[in-house]
Design a protein around this motif. Structure first.
Motif, PDB file in Angstrom:
ATOM      1  N   LYS A 293      43.286  36.610  42.022  1.00 11.61           N
ATOM      2  CA  LYS A 293      42.995  35.184  41.921  1.00 11.61           C
ATOM      3  C   LYS A 293      43.347  34.622  40.531  1.00 11.61           C
ATOM      4  O   LYS A 293      43.736  35.371  39.636  1.00 11.61           O
ATOM      5  CB  LYS A 293      41.520  34.949  42.247  1.00 11.61           C
TER       6      LYS A 293
ATOM      7  N   ALA B 173      38.915  36.661  37.421  1.00 10.66           N
ATOM      8  CA  ALA B 173      39.986  37.394  38.099  1.00 10.66           C
ATOM      9  C   ALA B 173      40.979  37.964  37.087  1.00 10.66           C
ATOM     10  O   ALA B 173      41.462  39.082  37.251  1.00 10.66           O
ATOM     11  CB  ALA B 173      40.703  36.476  39.084  1.00 10.66           C
TER      12      ALA B 173
ATOM     13  N   ARG C  50      48.114  43.259  48.815  1.00  9.56           N
ATOM     14  CA  ARG C  50      47.487  43.994  47.710  1.00  9.56           C
ATOM     15  C   ARG C  50      48.351  45.202  47.338  1.00  9.56           C
ATOM     16  O   ARG C  50      49.036  45.781  48.193  1.00  9.56           O
ATOM     17  CB  ARG C  50      46.082  44.483  48.100  1.00  9.56           C
TER      18      ARG C  50
ATOM     19  N   TRP D 289      34.399  43.080  38.966  1.00  6.85           N
ATOM     20  CA  TRP D 289      33.984  42.801  40.350  1.00  6.85           C
ATOM     21  C   TRP D 289      34.814  41.715  41.012  1.00  6.85           C
ATOM     22  O   TRP D 289      34.840  41.605  42.228  1.00  6.85           O
ATOM     23  CB  TRP D 289      32.501  42.404  40.392  1.00  6.85           C
TER      24      TRP D 289
ATOM     25  N   ALA E 213      41.000  45.018  49.722  1.00  9.94           N
ATOM     26  CA  ALA E 213      40.695  44.773  48.315  1.00  9.94           C
ATOM     27  C   ALA E 213      40.437  46.100  47.616  1.00  9.94           C
ATOM     28  O   ALA E 213      39.691  46.926  48.114  1.00  9.94           O
ATOM     29  CB  ALA E 213      39.475  43.873  48.199  1.00  9.94           C
TER      30      ALA E 213
ATOM     31  N   ASP F  59      38.170  39.431  42.264  1.00 11.82           N
ATOM     32  CA  ASP F  59      39.440  39.787  42.909  1.00 11.82           C
ATOM     33  C   ASP F  59      40.569  39.640  41.900  1.00 11.82           C
ATOM     34  O   ASP F  59      40.823  38.532  41.396  1.00 11.82           O
ATOM     35  CB  ASP F  59      39.682  38.862  44.109  1.00 11.82           C
TER      36      ASP F  59
ATOM     37  N   ARG G 213      42.129  41.664  36.600  1.00 10.62           N
ATOM     38  CA  ARG G 213      43.550  42.018  36.608  1.00 10.62           C
ATOM     39  C   ARG G 213      43.912  42.856  35.381  1.00 10.62           C
ATOM     40  O   ARG G 213      44.660  43.838  35.482  1.00 10.62           O
ATOM     41  CB  ARG G 213      44.393  40.725  36.669  1.00 10.62           C
TER      42      ARG G 213
END
Lengths: 78, 378
Positions: free
Chosen positions: B35, B40, B227, B30, B235, B32, B44
């Motif tokens: 980051k 994050a 992005r 959930w 996002a 980003d 990733r």
């Protein structure tokens, strides 16, 4: 051989497949060699009338404009 | 009576692997992915793994794969970005007459902005005319060429390898819209841009693929966004992307066996409908076709009435007939082929389709068509 239509079916305002149904209903009553014209402004008629001719082995003569309305000519060949 | 869903070419039911991956990623994915904190980095890693899985299936490098918000978004970005990247070479888009409406709409945007478009016709079976294609891509000013991998409406496989060779000879980049093929059949190489849509292979809606081979000139048609290395905006829906990648991998692994099974069912539909329903036209190539798509048109039958009658009997199908579209215009694919557009039905099968469902459809169809014809006195 004349390409003048012997008969014209007015199917303006009718949705597909009604113009093709009208053509199929009327077709047996026209003589072999004669041309029948279908006036139809439904966009599907431009595809479906030539396709019907191919499936039924009849001759599609092409589309014409009659008083600004699309029309399709078919010759009975059998 | 059990419901039979035959519209996988619109949206396939969620693959069980997609469901499993989606639920797991909802917990872990959930944050980003851009980051610099623990959550994050976890996100990733999930995104990187999803990209690597897709790249492996497609035989490309992970950095050539971008996830977009839908298949349509991917197509719009590929067409408009591919044209923008080649502005110095020319402004003409070459495409077949049977592309997905997303390609047509992007082309309309291009033309309304002053660009040009050349449409390559198809034959009665729905295959792009290669001579016309070669002439179009050789013409001066051609910036981009676009060919669907196989017709999403009639199943006819397109001559992608030959089209790619013609493009290579003239230096025109080729975009292949492979949405209907990915996870089901191999897609030939030789393209520079490729698009896909997860819901067609059993992934969730809201995930598209935009693949740009290294060195492809492409300029984003959108305002800048960092992005997906600038190839998609907003996002990313990471849980959906994880589910999309997992299900593509699963579908790809199963694809040879599934294609053989579904192709036999399609063959049964083609043969049985032709034999049991009078005045029917089975459309598309009988041999060089997708394994899971079959389309036919019933003379004198209203397409919407046929869809409704089939739905009442528990069959979900699609139609290219004008009366089933919001614009009341018949399918541009059927029209380009010159085949009957009314009374049209497309069945597209999937891993949940059983022989029993297909047999029930084949048993009920002749009566349904006969009843509808009787209503109009034929």
């Amino acid at each position: 051989m004349s390409t003048e239509p012997l008969e014209t079916l007015d199917c303006l305002g009718q949705r597909c497949p009604l113009p093709v149904i009208a053509l199929a209903r009327r077709f047996p009553s026209i003589p072999v060699g004669a041309v029948i014209r279908v006036l139809a402004d439904d966009p599907a008629a431009a595809v479906d009338i030539p396709a019907w001719c191919r499936m039924r082995a009849q001759q599609y003569l092409g589309g014409v404009s009659v008083d600004g309305s699309p029309a399709y000519d078919v010759r009975r060949v059998s | 009576m059990s419901a039979a869903y035959f519209d996988a070419a619109t949206a396939a039911p969620l693959h069980p692997v997609a469901r499993e991956a989606l639920l797991a990623a909802l917990d872990d994915g959930w944050a980003d992915p851009g980051k610099l904190y623990t959550q994050a980095r976890r996100a990733r890693r999930l995104l990187d793994a999803a990209r690597a899985a897709v790249a492996e299936v497609l035989g490309v490098r992970p950095d050539e794969v971008a996830f977009t918000a839908s298949g349509t978004a991917a197509v719009h970005a590929a067409v408009l970005g591919g044209l923008a990247g080649r502005r110095r070479a020319g402004t003409t888009l070459v495409r077949s007459a049977i592309e997905h409406s997303a390609v047509l709409h992007a082309g309309q945007r291009h033309v309304s902005a002053g660009g040009a478009e050349v449409e390559v016709p198809v034959d009665l079976l729905g295959r792009a005319d290669l001579d016309a294609w070669r002439a179009a891509v050789a013409a001066p000013g051609t910036a981009l060429a676009c060919l669907i991998s196989a017709s999403h409406e009639v199943g006819t496989v397109q001559p992608v390898a030959e089209a790619a060779a013609a493009c290579a000879a003239t230096g025109v980049p080729l975009l292949v819209d492979a949405a209907v093929s990915l996870g089901r059949v191999p897609v030939p190489g030789g393209w520079q841009l490729l698009t896909g849509s997860a819901r067609k292979w059993g992934g969730p809606a809201g995930v598209g693929l935009l693949v740009l081979r290294k060195g492809t000139r492409w300029v984003s048609p959108y305002p800048a966004d960092d992005r997906e290395t600038g190839r998609a905006v907003g996002a990313p829906d990471l849980p959906a992307i994880v589910a999309a990648a997992a299900s593509l991998h699963a579908a790809h692994t199963e694809s040879a066996a599934e294609a053989a099974r579904l192709s036999a069912l399609v063959e049964r539909v083609r043969a049985t409908v032709a034999a049991t329903v009078p005045d029917v036209e089975i459309v598309g190539d009988p041999v060089d076709r997708l394994p899971h798509v079959v389309t036919f048109s019933c003379l004198y039958v209203d397409g919407e009435a046929l869809l409704t009658a089939l739905d009442r009997r528990g069959f979900a199908v699609s139609s290219g007939s004008a009366c089933t579209s919001s614009t009341l215009v018949p399918s541009h694919v059927l029209a380009a082929m010159g085949v009957l557009t009314h009374g049209n039905v497309r069945l597209s099968l999937h891993r949940g389709t059983t022989a029993a469902q297909v047999d029930r459809f084949l048993a009920e169809l002749p009566g349904i068509v006969a009843d509808l014809r009787a209503e109009v006195g034929l």
